[in-house]
Design an enzyme around this catalytic site. Structure first.
Site, PDB file in Angstrom:
ATOM      1  N   GLY A  26      56.619  51.827  99.123  1.00  0.00           N
ATOM      2  CA  GLY A  26      56.606  53.207  98.640  1.00  0.00           C
ATOM      3  C   GLY A  26      57.441  54.169  99.463  1.00  0.00           C
ATOM      4  N   CYS A 236      51.848  48.234  64.960  1.00  0.00           N
ATOM      5  CA  CYS A 236      53.278  48.045  64.728  1.00  0.00           C
ATOM      6  C   CYS A 236      53.479  47.563  63.297  1.00  0.00           C
ATOM      7  CB  CYS A 236      53.846  47.028  65.714  1.00  0.00           C
ATOM      8  SG  CYS A 236      55.518  46.508  65.313  1.00  0.00           S
ATOM      9  N   CYS A 239      55.313  43.730  63.542  1.00  0.00           N
ATOM     10  CA  CYS A 239      54.597  42.524  63.965  1.00  0.00           C
ATOM     11  C   CYS A 239      53.086  42.670  63.836  1.00  0.00           C
ATOM     12  CB  CYS A 239      54.971  42.141  65.391  1.00  0.00           C
ATOM     13  SG  CYS A 239      54.250  43.224  66.645  1.00  0.00           S
ATOM     14  N   CYS A 260      56.733  48.446  67.707  1.00  0.00           N
ATOM     15  CA  CYS A 260      56.639  48.161  69.144  1.00  0.00           C
ATOM     16  C   CYS A 260      57.877  48.721  69.831  1.00  0.00           C
ATOM     17  CB  CYS A 260      56.634  46.666  69.402  1.00  0.00           C
ATOM     18  SG  CYS A 260      55.137  45.846  68.927  1.00  0.00           S
ATOM     19  N   CYS A 266      57.831  42.397  70.392  1.00  0.00           N
ATOM     20  CA  CYS A 266      57.695  42.449  68.936  1.00  0.00           C
ATOM     21  C   CYS A 266      58.240  41.161  68.298  1.00  0.00           C
ATOM     22  CB  CYS A 266      58.440  43.672  68.409  1.00  0.00           C
ATOM     23  SG  CYS A 266      57.986  44.168  66.752  1.00  0.00           S
TER      24      CYS A 266
END
Lengths: 276, 353
Positions: A26, A236, A239, A260, A266
């Site tokens: 970080g 979606c 899919c 998606c 997807c």
């Protein structure tokens, strides 16, 4: 042109910066940042990180806002391929290096993978302290009070933080970090990731990292839930999956459709359906 | 239905590049020599902002970007990244410049005289031609073309504030410093800066946000020899000549490190003929190191090292500005959702009143 575009001196410098970044999760490490043949702000940080770690054994995937076919992703993938000759893929599973802009793939990454983020603003403190010299001192003292005040002010006025993406996270209980503009939806995926996560900011000349299996928590009050984007039971339309980040797409008649955002996810879902 | 919205990037890019090459093809037909000679100020702007002294490559870059000079500088910077560093040349001294032009507004008469050289400063800017008298050139004596800065007498009398000398100059292209920034790094950032940005920041300190109204102590345009220590013979060899602009501006007086009252100066230096940028740079340099005498200290953006170090680079600011053209539908959707829920929250709070 030399292998992976950058001269060896630059690669060495960037690898050193990456090692330091991995050693202090970080923490923001400065580097010189070469000018790339791609414009600043278009992924030059991620590009320099990728070009410094890539070799012939790698398989590369590049996504922009979740999509392999998006113009910027295509451009960067073609450039990296042209200077390294590595295999490229759109499959999240097959990739060893995934360079991404603004998304983390839906499927869980593995220990053998490295996720490289393109970062516009590397220092989360920039939202509250534009002076980088002052911000550095605040990081050194782990003084994130200004971020907490911002969070408090937003919550009191609007019910929650106004930060919609690049939500501040605390890495390994120490450094507040900007996770790049991923949606809040992706923030939990940073935590305990099996993959190494590297962040490159070319214009701002900074590199930072989250090593695998590192504790990463969104900055939030104890009594407030961390809310992510919500698609209210929408699925979606391609899919049929119910558990992914969805794009809102307007068709020529102005009707809204949902798909998606992660195009590989997807496609995989569709393939699996076809096999059944 | 349109799932195509998110795919087909490859084809789109290729088509777009093809269209671009069509509208820029006439530029490719231009001849390098006439561009270098003819649009000499464009070339100089590009080598200065691109921080690569090659007029030929600058010409190529200008043609590739059909006259978009910021884009052309970007080509040079990208090219620069692929070049291996050979070494460092010997430090240049602008006092050794073979002058083509040199003016000082601080003195009426100076050693070596005022030398207007080639300039259109005093041209009446009309697009139509006005009748010009036949001119009688006074040919300039090459031997006397090396003259020290007009501020030299004042410097010799120890009247000018000196800043501490750095042992070795920083190289911002190899390591970018964090604050406090060494002066060499600040000057490098400015000399590579975008002309308009450098001018804009300098103007803030001349106008409302500062009180720097400098006098041009010495402005010079001319040639400098680049000398290099030969890696084998270890002898000093001249490897070329560059055209450059250098400015020393003079501010008011201020106390130096020892507490002595001295005149303050600022320095500007650019590749090529870049007078506006060099003057602006010298004003920012003066402002940065002498903010204490200015009024409204808090608000002087040109006296803020952070402001200058991170905002004058053209390649960086133009790249970031243009990145907003990239797809942002994920980020926009997150913004939109937060906006909706905040709106709901505020409305429900008002209903409860």
């Amino acid at each position: 042109m030399r292998y992976a575009f950058l001269d060896e001196e630059a690669k060495k410098e960037i690898r050193r910066a990456i090692l330091k970044a991995v050693a202090i999760p970080g923490y923001i490490v400065s580097f010189a940042s070469r000018e790339m043949p791609v414009a600043r702000g278009w992924g030059t940080g991620g590009l320099q990180v990728t070009l410094s770690i890539i070799n012939e054994q790698d398989t590369l995937k590049v996504i922009d806002q979740g999509c392999d076919g998006s113009v910027n992703a295509v451009n960067i993938r073609n450039f990296i391929k042209s200077v390294t000759n590595v295999e490229t893929t759109t499959s999240t599973k097959e990739a060893t290096i995934i360079q991404t802009r603004h998304r983390i793939p839906e499927i869980e990454l593995s220990e053998k993978q490295t996720l490289v983020f393109q970062v516009p603003m590397p220092d989360i403190l920039e939202t509250v302290e534009p002076n980088t010299a002052k911000a550095k001192i605040m990081h050194a003292n782990a003084d994130y009070s200004k971020l907490w005040v911002l969070l408090y002010e937003d919550t009191s006025q609007f019910g929650d933080s106004r930060i919609s993406n690049r939500y501040p996270v605390l890495v390994h209980n120490r450094y507040a970090m900007d996770p790049s503009p991923i949606p809040k939806y992706d923030t939990p995926k940073l935590h305990n990731s099996k993959a190494l996560q590297l962040f490159g900011a070319g214009r701002e000349k900074k590199i930072y990292a989250i090593p695998p299996y590192t504790k990463v928590e969104p900055l939030k009050f104890e009594d407030k839930e961390f809310k992510v984007e919500n698609f209210e039971g929408r699925v979606c339309q391609r899919c049929g999956c119910e558990n992914s980040f969805l794009d809102e797409v307007y068709d020529d008649e102005g009707k809204v459709h949902y798909y998606c955002n992660d195009t590989d996810y997807c496609d995989k879902n569709l393939n699996m359906k076809g096999q059944k | 239905m349109a799932y195509y919205a998110v795919k087909g990037g490859e084809e789109a890019i290729n088509n777009s590049l093809k269209f671009y090459s069509e509208i820029t093809q006439n530029a490719q037909a231009l001849d390098d020599e006439s561009l270098i000679e003819g649009l000499t100020f464009s070339i100089d702007k590009v080598i200065s902002e691109g921080s690569l002294y090659s007029k030929k490559l600058a010409s190529k870059a200008i043609k590739r970007s059909a006259g978009d000079l910021l884009n052309a500088s970007f080509f040079l910077r990208a090219h620069r990244s692929s070049c291996q560093r050979v070494g460092e040349c010997k430090q240049l001294d602008v006092n050794e410049m073979r002058l083509k032009r040199r003016v000082s507004s601080a003195f009426k008469d100076i050693e070596g005289g005022q030398l207007l050289g080639a300039s259109n400063d005093y041209e009446i800017k009309l697009l139509i031609d006005i009748k010009k008298d036949n001119l009688d050139f006074e040919n300039f004596d090459k031997k006397s073309s090396v003259v020290k800065s007009a501020l030299t007498p004042l410097r010799n009398d120890n009247l000018i504030k000196k800043l501490p000398k750095e042992e070795t100059a920083w190289d911002i292209t190899r390591t970018f410093p964090t604050a406090p920034y060494p002066r060499s790094a600040v000057l490098q950032t400015m000399t590579r800066g975008e002309s308009g940005s450098v001018l804009g920041f300098a103007y803030t300190s001349m106008r409302g946000y500062g009180d720097v109204h400098p006098t041009i102590g010495d402005l010079r345009v001319g040639e400098l020899d680049i000398k290099f220590t030969h890696p084998f013979s270890k002898k000093e060899v001249k490897i070329g000549t560059i055209e450059a602009t250098a400015v020393e501006c003079v501010g008011t007086f201020n106390k130096d490190e020892k507490g002595d009252t001295k005149l303050t100066t600022g320095f500007g230096f650019c590749f090529g003929k870049n007078e506006t940028k060099a003057i602006a740079m010298s004003i920012i340099d003066l402002t940065l190191y002498n903010r204490s005498y200015s009024v409204g200290t808090e608000q002087i953006v040109a006296a803020d090292f952070e402001m200058i170090m991170h905002h004058v680079d053209g390649i960086e600011s133009f790249g970031f500005c243009n990145h907003y053209k990239l797809p942002h539908y994920v980020t926009f959707q997150t913004d939109y959702q937060i906006f909706k829920s905040a709106q709901k929250y505020v409305e429900s709070k008002e209903d409860n009143k």
